[in-house]
Design a protein around this motif. Structure first.
Motif, mmCIF file in Angstrom:
data_model
loop_
_atom_site.group_PDB
_atom_site.id
_atom_site.type_symbol
_atom_site.label_atom_id
_atom_site.label_comp_id
_atom_site.label_asym_id
_atom_site.label_seq_id
_atom_site.Cartn_x
_atom_site.Cartn_y
_atom_site.Cartn_z
ATOM 1 N N MET A 138 25.705 24.424 60.760
ATOM 2 C CA MET A 138 25.446 23.040 61.087
ATOM 3 C C MET A 138 24.582 22.927 62.344
ATOM 4 S SD MET A 138 28.818 20.843 59.984
ATOM 5 C CE MET A 138 29.873 21.400 61.268
ATOM 6 N N ASN A 139 24.621 23.949 63.176
ATOM 7 C CA ASN A 139 23.839 23.892 64.412
ATOM 8 C C ASN A 139 22.348 23.853 64.173
ATOM 9 O OD1 ASN A 139 26.037 23.876 66.143
ATOM 10 N ND2 ASN A 139 26.196 26.094 66.133
ATOM 11 N N HIS A 140 21.879 24.313 63.029
ATOM 12 C CA HIS A 140 20.444 24.407 62.775
ATOM 13 C C HIS A 140 19.924 23.373 61.787
ATOM 14 C CE1 HIS A 140 20.544 28.016 65.138
ATOM 15 N NE2 HIS A 140 21.530 28.473 64.381
ATOM 16 N N LEU A 141 20.743 22.423 61.422
ATOM 17 C CA LEU A 141 20.303 21.373 60.509
ATOM 18 C C LEU A 141 19.304 20.446 61.209
ATOM 19 C CD1 LEU A 141 23.673 20.389 58.806
ATOM 20 C CD2 LEU A 141 21.759 21.592 57.760
ATOM 21 N N PRO A 142 18.358 19.872 60.473
ATOM 22 C CA PRO A 142 17.385 18.971 61.085
ATOM 23 C C PRO A 142 17.926 17.557 61.317
ATOM 24 C CG PRO A 142 16.924 19.219 58.756
ATOM 25 C CD PRO A 142 18.060 20.165 59.080
ATOM 26 N N LEU A 143 19.184 17.304 60.965
ATOM 27 C CA LEU A 143 19.777 15.992 61.201
ATOM 28 C C LEU A 143 20.953 16.132 62.160
ATOM 29 C CD1 LEU A 143 22.382 15.313 58.691
ATOM 30 C CD2 LEU A 143 20.490 16.631 57.802
ATOM 31 N N GLY A 144 21.317 15.035 62.764
ATOM 32 C CA GLY A 144 22.409 15.044 63.727
ATOM 33 C C GLY A 144 23.760 14.995 63.056
ATOM 34 N N ILE A 145 24.642 15.872 63.499
ATOM 35 C CA ILE A 145 25.999 15.937 62.954
ATOM 36 C C ILE A 145 26.973 15.880 64.128
ATOM 37 C CG2 ILE A 145 27.675 17.370 61.739
ATOM 38 C CD1 ILE A 145 25.551 16.726 59.828
ATOM 39 N N ALA A 146 28.015 15.073 63.990
ATOM 40 C CA ALA A 146 29.052 15.021 65.019
ATOM 41 C C ALA A 146 30.394 14.764 64.364
ATOM 42 C CB ALA A 146 28.758 13.938 66.041
ATOM 43 N N ILE A 147 31.417 15.302 64.987
ATOM 44 C CA ILE A 147 32.798 15.021 64.608
ATOM 45 C C ILE A 147 33.431 14.393 65.838
ATOM 46 C CG2 ILE A 147 35.009 15.985 63.889
ATOM 47 C CD1 ILE A 147 33.349 18.315 62.656
ATOM 48 N N ASN A 148 33.882 13.164 65.679
ATOM 49 C CA ASN A 148 34.391 12.442 66.842
ATOM 50 C C ASN A 148 35.363 11.346 66.444
ATOM 51 O OD1 ASN A 148 31.518 11.371 66.043
ATOM 52 N ND2 ASN A 148 32.627 9.613 66.846
ATOM 53 N N SER A 149 36.127 10.924 67.419
ATOM 54 C CA SER A 149 36.973 9.742 67.249
ATOM 55 C C SER A 149 36.125 8.524 67.630
ATOM 56 C CB SER A 149 38.202 9.833 68.154
ATOM 57 O OG SER A 149 37.787 9.851 69.509
ATOM 58 N N VAL A 150 36.614 7.329 67.311
ATOM 59 C CA VAL A 150 35.898 6.117 67.718
ATOM 60 C C VAL A 150 36.773 5.139 68.495
ATOM 61 C CG1 VAL A 150 34.139 6.196 65.919
ATOM 62 C CG2 VAL A 150 36.261 4.993 65.489
ATOM 63 N N ASP A 151 38.070 5.297 68.403
ATOM 64 C CA ASP A 151 38.948 4.328 69.059
ATOM 65 C C ASP A 151 40.201 5.029 69.559
ATOM 66 O OD1 ASP A 151 39.697 1.787 69.926
ATOM 67 O OD2 ASP A 151 40.666 1.271 68.040
ATOM 68 N N PRO A 152 40.566 4.901 70.774
ATOM 69 C CA PRO A 152 40.112 3.898 71.736
ATOM 70 C C PRO A 152 38.785 4.231 72.401
ATOM 71 C CG PRO A 152 41.791 5.242 72.757
ATOM 72 C CD PRO A 152 41.655 5.716 71.320
ATOM 73 N N SER A 153 38.279 5.452 72.226
ATOM 74 C CA SER A 153 36.969 5.801 72.764
ATOM 75 C C SER A 153 36.323 6.822 71.845
ATOM 76 C CB SER A 153 37.102 6.372 74.185
ATOM 77 O OG SER A 153 37.856 7.569 74.161
ATOM 78 N N VAL A 154 35.027 7.006 72.027
ATOM 79 C CA VAL A 154 34.296 8.006 71.254
ATOM 80 C C VAL A 154 34.442 9.336 71.988
ATOM 81 C CG1 VAL A 154 32.055 8.711 70.344
ATOM 82 C CG2 VAL A 154 32.674 6.284 70.393
ATOM 83 N N ASP A 155 35.214 10.225 71.400
ATOM 84 C CA ASP A 155 35.443 11.555 71.961
ATOM 85 C C ASP A 155 34.987 12.588 70.951
ATOM 86 O OD1 ASP A 155 36.737 10.779 74.443
ATOM 87 O OD2 ASP A 155 38.398 10.129 73.179
ATOM 88 N N PHE A 156 34.126 13.491 71.387
ATOM 89 C CA PHE A 156 33.514 14.465 70.487
ATOM 90 C C PHE A 156 34.315 15.752 70.405
ATOM 91 C CE2 PHE A 156 30.112 11.658 71.684
ATOM 92 C CZ PHE A 156 29.481 11.438 70.475
ATOM 93 N N GLN A 157 34.535 16.188 69.178
ATOM 94 C CA GLN A 157 35.087 17.509 68.909
ATOM 95 C C GLN A 157 33.943 18.494 68.691
ATOM 96 O OE1 GLN A 157 38.411 18.307 68.848
ATOM 97 N NE2 GLN A 157 38.716 16.235 69.591
#
Length: 86
Positions: free
Chosen positions: A1-20
């Motif tokens: 996934m690190n080399h894909l040409p698109l952005g990928i993220a795994i994160n929560s959204v509430d109560p805040s956006v926290d990235f895994q």
């Protein structure tokens, strides 16, 4: 996934956006840095400079996520304006 040409993220959204996880393209697409997004600054504040746009997209994302309908959790063609550029 690190080399894909698109952005990928795994994160929560509430109560805040926290990235895994995020690949390098994710912050690049949003016109910011990994360090900024991982610093604890509010994601929507870091990405959407215009207050009206920020409020509108934050409200939509939270409402769609809280609704639990995965079909509504796909957001396409959302304009992102940063310092005079789209």
């Amino acid at each position: 996934m690190n080399h894909l040409p698109l952005g990928i993220a795994i994160n929560s959204v509430d109560p805040s956006v926290d990235f895994q996880y995020m690949n390098d393209r994710f912050p690049e697409i949003y016109g910011t840095t990994r360090e900024t997004l991982e610093s604890g600054v509010d994601f929507f504040d870091a990405v959407y400079e215009d207050a009206a746009s920020r409020r509108r997209i934050r409200d939509r994302v939270l409402q769609d996520c809280h609704g639990g309908d995965v079909e509504r959790m796909v957001w396409e063609n959302i304009p992102l304006f940063r310092a005079g550029r789209e």
